[in-house]
Design a protein around this motif. Structure first.
Motif, PDB file in Angstrom:
ATOM      1  N   LEU A   1      -6.997 -38.780   7.377  1.00 31.68           N
ATOM      2  CA  LEU A   1      -6.338 -38.201   6.209  1.00 31.68           C
ATOM      3  C   LEU A   1      -7.268 -37.190   5.556  1.00 31.68           C
ATOM      4  N   ALA A   2      -6.700 -36.121   4.995  1.00 33.16           N
ATOM      5  CA  ALA A   2      -7.434 -35.234   4.097  1.00 33.16           C
ATOM      6  C   ALA A   2      -7.208 -35.742   2.686  1.00 33.16           C
ATOM      7  N   LEU A   3      -8.280 -35.909   1.935  1.00 35.88           N
ATOM      8  CA  LEU A   3      -8.185 -36.473   0.591  1.00 35.88           C
ATOM      9  C   LEU A   3      -8.173 -35.350  -0.436  1.00 35.88           C
ATOM     10  N   PHE A   4      -7.159 -35.369  -1.314  1.00 38.79           N
ATOM     11  CA  PHE A   4      -7.009 -34.355  -2.353  1.00 38.79           C
ATOM     12  C   PHE A   4      -7.322 -34.875  -3.749  1.00 38.79           C
ATOM     13  N   GLY A   5      -7.335 -36.186  -3.917  1.00 38.61           N
ATOM     14  CA  GLY A   5      -7.551 -36.782  -5.234  1.00 38.61           C
ATOM     15  C   GLY A   5      -7.933 -38.233  -5.106  1.00 38.61           C
ATOM     16  N   PHE A   6      -8.028 -38.926  -6.242  1.00 36.32           N
ATOM     17  CA  PHE A   6      -8.504 -40.307  -6.236  1.00 36.32           C
ATOM     18  C   PHE A   6      -7.435 -41.318  -6.638  1.00 36.32           C
ATOM     19  N   GLU A   7      -6.241 -40.850  -6.947  1.00 35.90           N
ATOM     20  CA  GLU A   7      -5.168 -41.777  -7.278  1.00 35.90           C
ATOM     21  C   GLU A   7      -3.840 -41.162  -6.863  1.00 35.90           C
ATOM     22  N   GLU A   8      -2.828 -42.021  -6.731  1.00 37.10           N
ATOM     23  CA  GLU A   8      -1.527 -41.555  -6.264  1.00 37.10           C
ATOM     24  C   GLU A   8      -0.991 -40.458  -7.181  1.00 37.10           C
ATOM     25  N   GLY A   9      -0.484 -39.402  -6.570  1.00 40.03           N
ATOM     26  CA  GLY A   9       0.099 -38.311  -7.334  1.00 40.03           C
ATOM     27  C   GLY A   9      -0.901 -37.288  -7.833  1.00 40.03           C
ATOM     28  N   GLU A  10      -2.181 -37.459  -7.496  1.00 36.35           N
ATOM     29  CA  GLU A  10      -3.205 -36.527  -7.964  1.00 36.35           C
ATOM     30  C   GLU A  10      -3.641 -35.611  -6.823  1.00 36.35           C
ATOM     31  N   ASN A  11      -3.451 -34.311  -7.007  1.00 35.53           N
ATOM     32  CA  ASN A  11      -3.951 -33.310  -6.074  1.00 35.53           C
ATOM     33  C   ASN A  11      -4.848 -32.364  -6.860  1.00 35.53           C
ATOM     34  N   LEU A  12      -6.154 -32.520  -6.709  1.00 35.01           N
ATOM     35  CA  LEU A  12      -7.117 -31.728  -7.468  1.00 35.01           C
ATOM     36  C   LEU A  12      -7.244 -30.306  -6.952  1.00 35.01           C
ATOM     37  N   PHE A  13      -6.561 -29.993  -5.856  1.00 36.01           N
ATOM     38  CA  PHE A  13      -6.557 -28.631  -5.323  1.00 36.01           C
ATOM     39  C   PHE A  13      -5.351 -27.844  -5.817  1.00 36.01           C
ATOM     40  N   LEU A  14      -4.459 -28.517  -6.521  1.00 36.09           N
ATOM     41  CA  LEU A  14      -3.253 -27.874  -7.016  1.00 36.09           C
ATOM     42  C   LEU A  14      -3.485 -27.403  -8.445  1.00 36.09           C
ATOM     43  N   LYS A  15      -3.401 -26.097  -8.634  1.00 30.71           N
ATOM     44  CA  LYS A  15      -3.558 -25.497  -9.962  1.00 30.71           C
ATOM     45  C   LYS A  15      -2.310 -24.693 -10.274  1.00 30.71           C
ATOM     46  N   GLY A  16      -1.351 -25.340 -10.906  1.00 31.26           N
ATOM     47  CA  GLY A  16      -0.073 -24.689 -11.168  1.00 31.26           C
ATOM     48  C   GLY A  16       0.648 -24.405  -9.874  1.00 31.26           C
ATOM     49  N   ASP A  17       0.838 -23.105  -9.574  1.00 32.28           N
ATOM     50  CA  ASP A  17       1.522 -22.735  -8.338  1.00 32.28           C
ATOM     51  C   ASP A  17       0.544 -22.221  -7.286  1.00 32.28           C
ATOM     52  N   VAL A  18      -0.726 -22.595  -7.427  1.00 27.98           N
ATOM     53  CA  VAL A  18      -1.765 -22.144  -6.492  1.00 27.98           C
ATOM     54  C   VAL A  18      -2.426 -23.346  -5.834  1.00 27.98           C
ATOM     55  N   TRP A  19      -2.622 -23.254  -4.512  1.00 28.06           N
ATOM     56  CA  TRP A  19      -3.410 -24.262  -3.781  1.00 28.06           C
ATOM     57  C   TRP A  19      -4.822 -23.704  -3.674  1.00 28.06           C
ATOM     58  N   ASP A  20      -5.770 -24.351  -4.339  1.00 30.00           N
ATOM     59  CA  ASP A  20      -7.115 -23.805  -4.496  1.00 30.00           C
ATOM     60  C   ASP A  20      -8.043 -24.188  -3.343  1.00 30.00           C
ATOM     61  N   ALA A  21      -7.669 -23.770  -2.141  1.00 29.64           N
ATOM     62  CA  ALA A  21      -8.517 -23.935  -0.949  1.00 29.64           C
ATOM     63  C   ALA A  21      -7.967 -23.009   0.115  1.00 29.64           C
ATOM     64  N   PRO A  22      -8.837 -22.385   0.912  1.00 30.50           N
ATOM     65  CA  PRO A  22      -8.367 -21.441   1.932  1.00 30.50           C
ATOM     66  C   PRO A  22      -7.532 -22.083   3.035  1.00 30.50           C
ATOM     67  N   TYR A  23      -7.806 -23.365   3.336  1.00 23.46           N
ATOM     68  CA  TYR A  23      -7.079 -24.016   4.421  1.00 23.46           C
ATOM     69  C   TYR A  23      -6.194 -25.119   3.858  1.00 23.46           C
ATOM     70  N   VAL A  24      -4.918 -25.056   4.180  1.00 26.90           N
ATOM     71  CA  VAL A  24      -3.952 -26.097   3.807  1.00 26.90           C
ATOM     72  C   VAL A  24      -3.573 -26.842   5.083  1.00 26.90           C
ATOM     73  N   PRO A  25      -3.730 -28.159   5.118  1.00 29.55           N
ATOM     74  CA  PRO A  25      -3.439 -28.913   6.351  1.00 29.55           C
ATOM     75  C   PRO A  25      -2.022 -28.706   6.867  1.00 29.55           C
ATOM     76  N   LEU A  26      -1.880 -28.851   8.180  1.00 30.04           N
ATOM     77  CA  LEU A  26      -0.592 -28.633   8.833  1.00 30.04           C
ATOM     78  C   LEU A  26       0.525 -29.459   8.213  1.00 30.04           C
ATOM     79  N   ALA A  27       0.238 -30.713   7.903  1.00 29.93           N
ATOM     80  CA  ALA A  27       1.276 -31.606   7.387  1.00 29.93           C
ATOM     81  C   ALA A  27       1.839 -31.139   6.056  1.00 29.93           C
ATOM     82  N   MET A  28       1.042 -30.397   5.273  1.00 29.92           N
ATOM     83  CA  MET A  28       1.529 -29.843   4.020  1.00 29.92           C
ATOM     84  C   MET A  28       2.257 -28.520   4.247  1.00 29.92           C
ATOM     85  N   ARG A  29       1.795 -27.730   5.215  1.00 25.58           N
ATOM     86  CA  ARG A  29       2.407 -26.421   5.459  1.00 25.58           C
ATOM     87  C   ARG A  29       3.770 -26.525   6.133  1.00 25.58           C
ATOM     88  N   MET A  30       4.011 -27.579   6.891  1.00 26.25           N
ATOM     89  CA  MET A  30       5.242 -27.658   7.664  1.00 26.25           C
ATOM     90  C   MET A  30       6.456 -28.110   6.838  1.00 26.25           C
TER      91      MET A  30
END
Length: 241
Positions: free
Chosen positions: A62-91
């Motif tokens: 798994l790629a970890l985005f946060g420390f609790e359910e529903g938390e994505n620390l790479f999500l800033k409004g409508d921006v994904w704050d990382a150059p690479y987004v995993p396949l499972a999220m892009r599809m």
């Protein structure tokens, strides 16, 4: 509730997909599955941990985005704050479905399916799936390529996990966290690569892992653990806003 159907250019001729990021589009998740072949890209941005898949009885990264359910620390409004987004999220909202193949060599055939109830699916906003006369849009061609990558990656999970277990390269993992405001937490119930066992492997074992294409993903998973520091920094930064 999900409503998965096989994608076709008759029933879905007018469908569009909203490609922006945001909580409303299902991006507010703590983690997502990743595949061995993409771990080199994943490790540059996210910690990689493992979970035991109860359906396949194997370990899945798994790629970890946060420390609790529903938390994505790479999500800033409508921006994904990382150059690479995993396949499972892009599809998303597409997925791999299967149909039965009759006749000689009967089996299952992989197909492109879509979740019609996914919030990205629209008839008015977003990019077209099909062209006016039924051909694949450039966007759909890209998504079909991603689905093919994900399908190939899924086929590798069982063998990858089997070798981790064969060489005792997987162990339970617990992380205790203290944030800048004094809040404490614990991440548990997951697994990581057993580094001591990895560094003790002999040439024969390393050769087998290399021949199977599993050695690099294992080292990428180990390297990714340095991303825990940056993930904690992201959590601390949110405390200050």
């Amino acid at each position: 509730m999900a409503r998965h159907v096989q994608l076709n250019n008759v029933d879905h001729a007018n469908l569009r997909i909203r490609t922006e990021r945001g909580e409303a589009f299902g991006d507010a998740v703590m983690s997502c599955p990743v595949f061995p072949r993409e771990l080199r890209n994943v490790q540059a941005h996210y910690p990689i941990i493992f979970t035991k898949d109860p359906n396949l009885a194997c370990f899945r990264p798994l790629a970890l985005f946060g420390f609790e359910e529903g938390e994505n620390l790479f999500l800033k409004g409508d921006v994904w704050d990382a150059p690479y987004v995993p396949l499972a999220m892009r599809m998303r909202p597409f997925l791999i479905g299967f149909s039965s193949v009759e006749g000689e060599g009967e089996g299952r055939r992989a197909e492109a399916h879509i979740d019609l109830d996914h919030p990205r699916v629209s008839e008015t906003d977003g990019v077209r799936i099909f062209m006016e006369h039924g051909g694949h849009s450039p966007y759909l061609k890209e998504m079909l390529g991603i689905l093919a990558e994900a399908h190939d990656g899924e086929q590798s999970i069982a063998g990858f996990s089997a070798m981790l277990e064969e060489f005792s390269l997987i162990e339970p993992f617990t992380l205790d966290i203290t944030l800048n405001d004094g809040t404490t937490g614990r991440l548990s119930g997951y697994y990581t690569i057993a580094e001591e066992a990895l560094y003790g492997l002999d040439a024969s074992a390393l050769g087998r892992l290399q021949a199977a294409g599993n050695l690099q993903p294992i080292y990428m998973a180990v390297a990714s653990l340095s991303q825990f520091r940056s993930l904690i920094d992201r959590r601390n930064a949110r405390l200050e806003t």
